[in-house]
Design an enzyme around this catalytic site. Structure first.
Site, PDB file in Angstrom:
ATOM      1  N   GLU A 293       0.887  -1.174   0.000  1.00  0.00           N
ATOM      2  CA  GLU A 293       0.000   0.000   0.000  1.00  0.00           C
ATOM      3  C   GLU A 293       0.918   1.215   0.000  1.00  0.00           C
ATOM      4  OE1 GLU A 293      -2.930  -0.689  -0.731  1.00  0.00           O
ATOM      5  OE2 GLU A 293      -2.870  -2.804  -0.187  1.00  0.00           O
ATOM      6  N   CYS A 327      -1.407   8.932   4.422  1.00  0.00           N
ATOM      7  CA  CYS A 327      -1.431   8.616   3.000  1.00  0.00           C
ATOM      8  C   CYS A 327      -2.740   9.087   2.386  1.00  0.00           C
ATOM      9  CB  CYS A 327      -1.255   7.126   2.801  1.00  0.00           C
ATOM     10  SG  CYS A 327      -2.305   6.202   3.894  1.00  0.00           S
TER      11      CYS A 327
HETATM   12  P1  NAD Z   1       9.210   5.200   2.817  1.00  0.00           P
HETATM   13  O1  NAD Z   1       8.905   4.572   1.514  1.00  0.00           O
HETATM   14  O2  NAD Z   1      10.278   6.209   2.876  1.00  0.00           O
HETATM   15  O3  NAD Z   1       9.599   4.083   3.891  1.00  0.00           O
HETATM   16  C1  NAD Z   1       8.754   2.971   4.138  1.00  0.00           C
HETATM   17  C2  NAD Z   1       9.612   1.812   4.595  1.00  0.00           C
HETATM   18  O4  NAD Z   1      10.436   1.401   3.501  1.00  0.00           O
HETATM   19  C3  NAD Z   1      10.564   2.162   5.741  1.00  0.00           C
HETATM   20  O5  NAD Z   1      10.663   1.077   6.628  1.00  0.00           O
HETATM   21  C4  NAD Z   1      11.863   2.411   5.016  1.00  0.00           C
HETATM   22  O6  NAD Z   1      12.999   2.209   5.837  1.00  0.00           O
HETATM   23  C5  NAD Z   1      11.784   1.371   3.920  1.00  0.00           C
HETATM   24  N1  NAD Z   1      12.647   1.683   2.774  1.00  0.00           N
HETATM   25  C6  NAD Z   1      13.044   2.878   2.319  1.00  0.00           C
HETATM   26  N2  NAD Z   1      13.841   2.726   1.242  1.00  0.00           N
HETATM   27  C7  NAD Z   1      13.935   1.409   1.005  1.00  0.00           C
HETATM   28  C8  NAD Z   1      14.623   0.610   0.044  1.00  0.00           C
HETATM   29  N3  NAD Z   1      15.352   1.161  -0.906  1.00  0.00           N
HETATM   30  N4  NAD Z   1      14.477  -0.718   0.111  1.00  0.00           N
HETATM   31  C9  NAD Z   1      13.718  -1.289   1.066  1.00  0.00           C
HETATM   32  N5  NAD Z   1      13.053  -0.608   2.019  1.00  0.00           N
HETATM   33  C10 NAD Z   1      13.161   0.732   1.985  1.00  0.00           C
HETATM   34  O7  NAD Z   1       7.836   5.791   3.370  1.00  0.00           O
HETATM   35  P2  NAD Z   1       7.565   6.597   4.719  1.00  0.00           P
HETATM   36  O8  NAD Z   1       8.127   7.979   4.573  1.00  0.00           O
HETATM   37  O9  NAD Z   1       7.934   5.800   5.907  1.00  0.00           O
HETATM   38  O10 NAD Z   1       5.982   6.659   4.691  1.00  0.00           O
HETATM   39  C11 NAD Z   1       5.302   7.568   3.866  1.00  0.00           C
HETATM   40  C12 NAD Z   1       4.821   6.926   2.590  1.00  0.00           C
HETATM   41  O11 NAD Z   1       3.999   5.806   2.895  1.00  0.00           O
HETATM   42  C13 NAD Z   1       3.944   7.851   1.778  1.00  0.00           C
HETATM   43  O12 NAD Z   1       4.232   7.697   0.414  1.00  0.00           O
HETATM   44  C14 NAD Z   1       2.540   7.385   2.092  1.00  0.00           C
HETATM   45  O13 NAD Z   1       1.576   7.706   1.120  1.00  0.00           O
HETATM   46  C15 NAD Z   1       2.758   5.911   2.223  1.00  0.00           C
HETATM   47  N6  NAD Z   1       1.714   5.273   3.028  1.00  0.00           N
HETATM   48  C16 NAD Z   1       0.743   4.597   2.369  1.00  0.00           C
HETATM   49  C17 NAD Z   1      -0.287   3.998   3.085  1.00  0.00           C
HETATM   50  C18 NAD Z   1      -1.382   3.245   2.374  1.00  0.00           C
HETATM   51  O14 NAD Z   1      -2.141   2.544   3.032  1.00  0.00           O
HETATM   52  N7  NAD Z   1      -1.484   3.350   1.061  1.00  0.00           N
HETATM   53  C19 NAD Z   1      -0.297   4.081   4.479  1.00  0.00           C
HETATM   54  C20 NAD Z   1       0.722   4.775   5.114  1.00  0.00           C
HETATM   55  C21 NAD Z   1       1.734   5.361   4.380  1.00  0.00           C
END
Ligand code: NAD
Length: 542
Positions: A293, A327
């Protein structure tokens, strides 16, 4: 299955406490907040029965007071990740073979612990780690996580109850096996409930998990681990590692036993994960389940028949609660010219009534800090650009200051270009962009809403004209997985509005639904024949 068809307790949504002045819950959470704030926690990796302190640590600070340190966490090296995978695999058969009601009891107990003795802890930890005001912490860390656990137990029992018909002389039954291997849960910073739910939902269905929380959420993730441990989750079922996401992910995805990923976070990261899984596909023993998501560029569109004050409130709550870091937060808004002045005046008045962004410890603060410096700098850059651009104007907020905390004023950008960059790009902060359309262009505007963004997560239409509501519901069918009529586009409740979007917003497996849990099982059909044939000849051969 034990010796009985057990009915699980009926799931009900956890009531939200008020935290009004003078209430005992307010005093309790503030006391816990101060204790955490003035303490120093040392967060280990949790692998099998071990709590591993690698010595390679990173400090943890509240976003609203980034020079203040509330503890540290230990960073994993590659060997720890491999060890986490090994522990998953060693724990798998005992956990997968445990009767489902025992697994259910662990997570139901966790829900009760959060509702009771851990409520102040998980809320205070979320106020500190993610800078949520108490109301935002309560609806997320306490209520939503409790709801995920209770409702998922109910959905699990409904799934197990789904059985095929059996013709005469045979008995067909389906067992819902956990996946053969382990699940990798990667969680975002913004919801403590999501952080708990992604590993827990897979584990509940009998799977073992490597969980990598966001670096910005480790402080509250530790409380989740404490709760699961106290609830009796056996060692090795959920193994927790933090640190370099690229190294951790490469190590996990290289394992032949990798069986599925449960991800929530940004779109770009998820697409890269999908690619890596594809590149490794010949390595795996089973086709991995991929559930993600991801981002959003969520809209509010008001029809000329809408009530201006309702639209203004939907914008203010939908765009600025938790600093727009949901989000589902509204970040692009379409207003009819005839109502725009009244709506914008009301939005500006509401913003002027907020305190300056500050600490969640001061409960009169509606707006607190954004999560980290990277987010602050990105938001400041877009706000500065909007101040310079001819086709955009900052009509409210627009100031920011990171000297103490990462504070960004709630900001409204008015644009004359419906494809202006902040109408299309996910900023993930307290910035909303508004486009005013001519009333006669309503139907064209719906096409704009549908075609402007790569995302399709949430959206809202406000109108009193039923024909307009119907037209929007059809025209906007594919641009929001969660569509709201006369409401703000945020605040989905487990058990009522299962959550998820399509297009670049994710695989839409609806967190908090049976549909999501089905991704974590591999059904086995068992056909038993009671009188087994002893002659190959069918009657037609005679
Ligand atoms: P992010 O993508 O920066 O990080 C999410 C997770 O991915 C973290 O644990 C991070 O350490 C990990 N990550 C980052 N780079 C990575 C890589 N290269 N390889 C593997 N893992 C990696 O997101 P965030 O800033 O923590 O959260 C915000 C984002 O999440 C926004 O885009 C938001 O829309 C989305 N979000 C979506 C929902 C939904 O239900 N659709 C819910 C909550 C948040």
């Amino acid at each position: 299955m034990g010796k009985g068809f057990f009915h699980v307790p009926t799931a009900i949504n956890e009531p939200i406490k008020s935290y009004a002045p003078g209430t005992s819950e307010r005093e309790e959470v503030l006391e816990q907040y101060r204790s955490y704030f003035n303490g120093s926690v040392d967060v280990p990796l949790y692998i099998g029965s071990e709590e591993i302190k690698t010595g390679n640590t990173k400090p943890m600070s509240p976003p609203h007071d980034h020079k203040h340190i509330v503890g540290q966490y230990h960073v994993a090296e590659k060997a720890h990740v491999t060890k986490a995978i090994d522990n998953c695999l060693a724990s798998r058969s005992a956990w997968a073979d445990l009767t489902w009601e025992q697994r259910a009891a662990v997570f139901l107990k966790a829900a009760e612990l959060i509702a009771g003795p851990y409520r102040a802890k998980i809320n205070a930890a979320t106020m500190i780690a993610q800078s949520k005001n108490i109301y935002q912490a309560e609806i997320d860390a306490a209520c939503e996580l409790i709801d995920f656990l209770r409702f998922n137990v109910e959905y699990m029992s409904q799934i197990y109850d789904q059985q095929p018909d059996s013709a005469e002389g045979i008995w067909n039954r389906v067992e819902y096996r956990p996946l053969e291997g382990f699940i990798y849960a990667i969680t975002p910073f913004n919801f403590t409930a999501i952080a708990g739910n992604l590993p827990a939902s897979a584990a509940m269905m009998g799977n073992v998990v490597v969980w990598k929380p966001s670096d910005s959420q480790v402080f509250s993730a530790k409380v989740i681990v404490d709760i699961f441990k106290e609830a009796g989750l056996p060692d090795g079922v959920i193994n927790v590692v933090y640190g370099d996401p690229v190294m951790i992910t490469e190590t996990v995805l290289a394992s032949p036993d990798f069986a599925g990923i449960h991800f929530t976070g940004s779109t770009h990261v998820f697409k890269e994960l999908w690619k890596q899984i594809g590149n490794n596909i010949h390595t795996y023993k089973t086709y991995p389940k991929i559930v993600g998501e991801t981002g959003g560029k969520d809209f509010i569109v008001a029809h000329p028949s809408a009530k201006p004050q309702q639209v203004a409130t939907a914008i203010v709550r939908g765009s600025f609660e938790f600093q727009g870091q949901k989000c589902s937060a509204a970040s692009r808004v379409y207003l009819p010219k005839s109502l725009s002045e009244e709506i914008l005046e009301s939005v500006k008045k509401d913003i002027a009534s907020f305190n300056k962004p500050g600490s969640p410890e001061d409960m009169s603060n509606f707006i607190t800090a954004v999560i980290h410096e990277g987010s602050f700098d990105k938001l400041a850059k877009y706000i500065d650009q909007a101040k310079k651009d001819d086709n955009a104007e900052v009509i409210a907020g627009g100031n920011y200051d990171k000297s103490k905390g990462y504070f960004i004023e709630p900001t409204v950008i008015l644009t004359t270009d419906p494809k202006y960059t902040t109408m299309e790009t996910e900023l993930f902060g307290p910035v909303v962009t508004i486009y005013v359309y001519e009333d006669k262009d309503w139907s064209e505007t719906l096409k704009l809403v549908d075609g402007t963004s790569e995302y399709a997560l949430t959206g809202a239409i406000l109108a009193t004209d039923r024909y307009a509501i119907d037209e929007a519901t059809v025209a906007l069918q594919n641009c929001a997985g969660n569509f709201y009529i006369n409401d703000k586009p945020t605040g989905a409740v487990v058990g009522q509005q299962p959550f998820g979007g399509a297009r670049a917003s994710g695989t839409n497996d609806k967190a908090g639904s049976a549909q999501n849990l089905l991704r974590w099982v591999s059904p086995r059909l068992i056909k038993e024949t009671f009188v087994t044939p002893i002659d190959y000849r069918y009657p037609f051969l005679g």
